[in-house]
Design an enzyme around this catalytic site. Structure first.
Site, short mmCIF file in Angstrom:
data_model
loop_
_atom_site.label_atom_id
_atom_site.label_comp_id
_atom_site.label_asym_id
_atom_site.label_seq_id
_atom_site.Cartn_x
_atom_site.Cartn_y
_atom_site.Cartn_z
N GLY A 170 -15.24 14.03 -4.33
CA GLY A 170 -15.13 12.58 -4.27
C GLY A 170 -15.53 12.05 -2.90
N PHE A 171 -15.59 10.75 -2.80
CA PHE A 171 -16.04 10.06 -1.59
C PHE A 171 -15.21 10.45 -0.37
CE2 PHE A 171 -15.80 5.60 0.47
CZ PHE A 171 -16.70 5.95 1.46
N ILE A 172 -13.92 10.21 -0.42
CA ILE A 172 -13.06 10.46 0.74
C ILE A 172 -12.82 11.94 0.93
CG2 ILE A 172 -10.76 10.06 1.72
CD1 ILE A 172 -10.79 7.35 0.19
N TYR A 219 -3.33 0.91 -12.26
CA TYR A 219 -3.76 1.78 -11.15
C TYR A 219 -2.75 1.71 -10.01
CZ TYR A 219 -6.20 3.05 -6.85
OH TYR A 219 -6.54 3.59 -5.63
N LYS A 241 0.08 4.59 -8.56
CA LYS A 241 0.14 5.01 -7.16
C LYS A 241 1.54 4.79 -6.59
CE LYS A 241 -3.90 6.70 -6.14
NZ LYS A 241 -4.04 8.08 -5.65
#
Length: 345
Positions: free
Chosen positions: A19-21, A161, A165
């Site tokens: 993934g991105f991070i 979402y 979290k």
């Protein structure tokens, strides 16, 4: 438990490395000489080829290895973590995207809640020195007092979402309390930069402007975000790895402004640029960098969205001595350079 700050073998298990991070964090850890094992489900939420390319880059480093698997596959996750025997776990993998959660909420329960539970169980069983898990600025929901601080209540999430979290934050606190497992939750604020996700605003805007397609601008552009450059974000995570929370002996031991729990080695930390940027200013910077104007499709506020986010990152600085500071114009320039090179546009 071992300390990652010691000279002992430093091994970090990272979920979401395709993934991105996760890609950027793994790259930073590898450059610092740590061993990294990645775990990623390679879901098709966006172009899997981009995820595969990120892993290909990481696999050029001898200190990196990875397995493809879903967080919900507890047996595979357990075997993988047990075999690597990490000192720390950084849990970044999740079903991302505020807007997609309106269409497919079950994916968020499966990945973000069930998957995170599986990660916490593995961390508890192995007794890792530090478990760090990604949350989001979206948990602040309908809160209006800004900048957002970690010690304020966050009970008004506006999307599934954000709710998942916040649920993982509560789950994490209970595990920290019950098992004395040091857990840090970090709340990300609008992360952007090279190798970014195609569903993120910067990626979509640049791609559309270059192809002469209109861009959707919600709330007519009267929105504000605390844009955080990805290299700054992962530097903060790297520093937080070496600052595991310690259960305080009494409430008086907790410094003012510290989100440290009075009953657990558990802390929440904002990671943001501490700079509220108007969306229209962000778009104008993209237009300037590309040398062409956007075709603007002005729309009302989208369901579940918030008009503004803004981080108070004082606690991050107190814990690490570090504060993200990349100007959004510089970050946009670096992203555009990567985008043009990667997609040959």
């Amino acid at each position: 438990m071992t300390s990652l700050g010691s000279k002992a073998s430093r091994r970090v298990f990272v979920t979401g490395t395709a993934g991105f991070i996760g890609f950027h964090l793994a790259h930073l850890l590898l450059e610092e000489g740590l061993e990294v094992f990645g775990y990623d489900g390679m879901t098709d939420y966006y172009d899997v080829r981009l995820k595969q390319r990120r892993h290909q880059v990481l696999l050029q480093h001898p200190g990196f290895a990875c397995v493809e698997g879903q967080l919900e596959d507890q047996a595979l996750l357990d075997r993988t973590i047990d075999a690597f025997a990490p000192d720390a776990i950084v849990h970044l993998a999740a079903q991302a995207g505020v807007r997609f959660s309106l269409e497919n909420p079950r994916a968020y329960i499966d990945s973000n809640v069930v998957g995170t539970f599986n990660v916490m169980e593995a961390a508890r069983r192995l007794g890792v020195a530090h478990l760090l898990m990604a949350s989001t600025s979206s948990v602040y929901g309908a809160n209006e007092d800004m900048p957002f601080v970690e010690t304020e209540k966050a009970d008004t999430q506006l999307t599934i979402y954000a709710a998942t979290k916040k649920a993982t934050e509560s789950m994490g606190h209970s595990y920290a309390h019950l098992w004395n497992l040091p857990i840090t939750m970090f709340r990300f604020f609008t992360v952007y930069g090279p190798w970014g996700r195609p569903d993120l605003a910067l990626f979509k805007f640049v791609d559309a402007i270059l192809d002469d397609r209109p861009i959707d601008i919600y709330n007519h552009g009267e929105m504000y975000r605390d844009f955080t450059y990805v290299a700054d974000l992962v530097r903060a995570i790297r520093l937080l790895i070496d600052v595991p929370p310690v259960r305080p002996a009494c409430t008086a031991d907790i410094a003012p402004g510290d989100s440290l729990s009075p009953v657990a080695p558990f802390r929440v930390v904002n990671i943001g640029n501490s700079d509220k940027v108007r969306l229209l200013d962000f778009i104008e910077a993209i237009e300037w960098e590309l040398g062409k104007p956007a075709i603007r499709n002005l729309l009302p506020m989208q369901m579940g969205d918030v008009p503004a986010t803004w981080a108070d990152a004082t606690l991050l600085y107190r814990l690490t001595g570090y504060a993200p500071r990349t100007d959004f114009r510089d970050g946009i320039s670096r992203f555009v350079a990567w985008f043009r090179d990667y997609y040959q546009k």
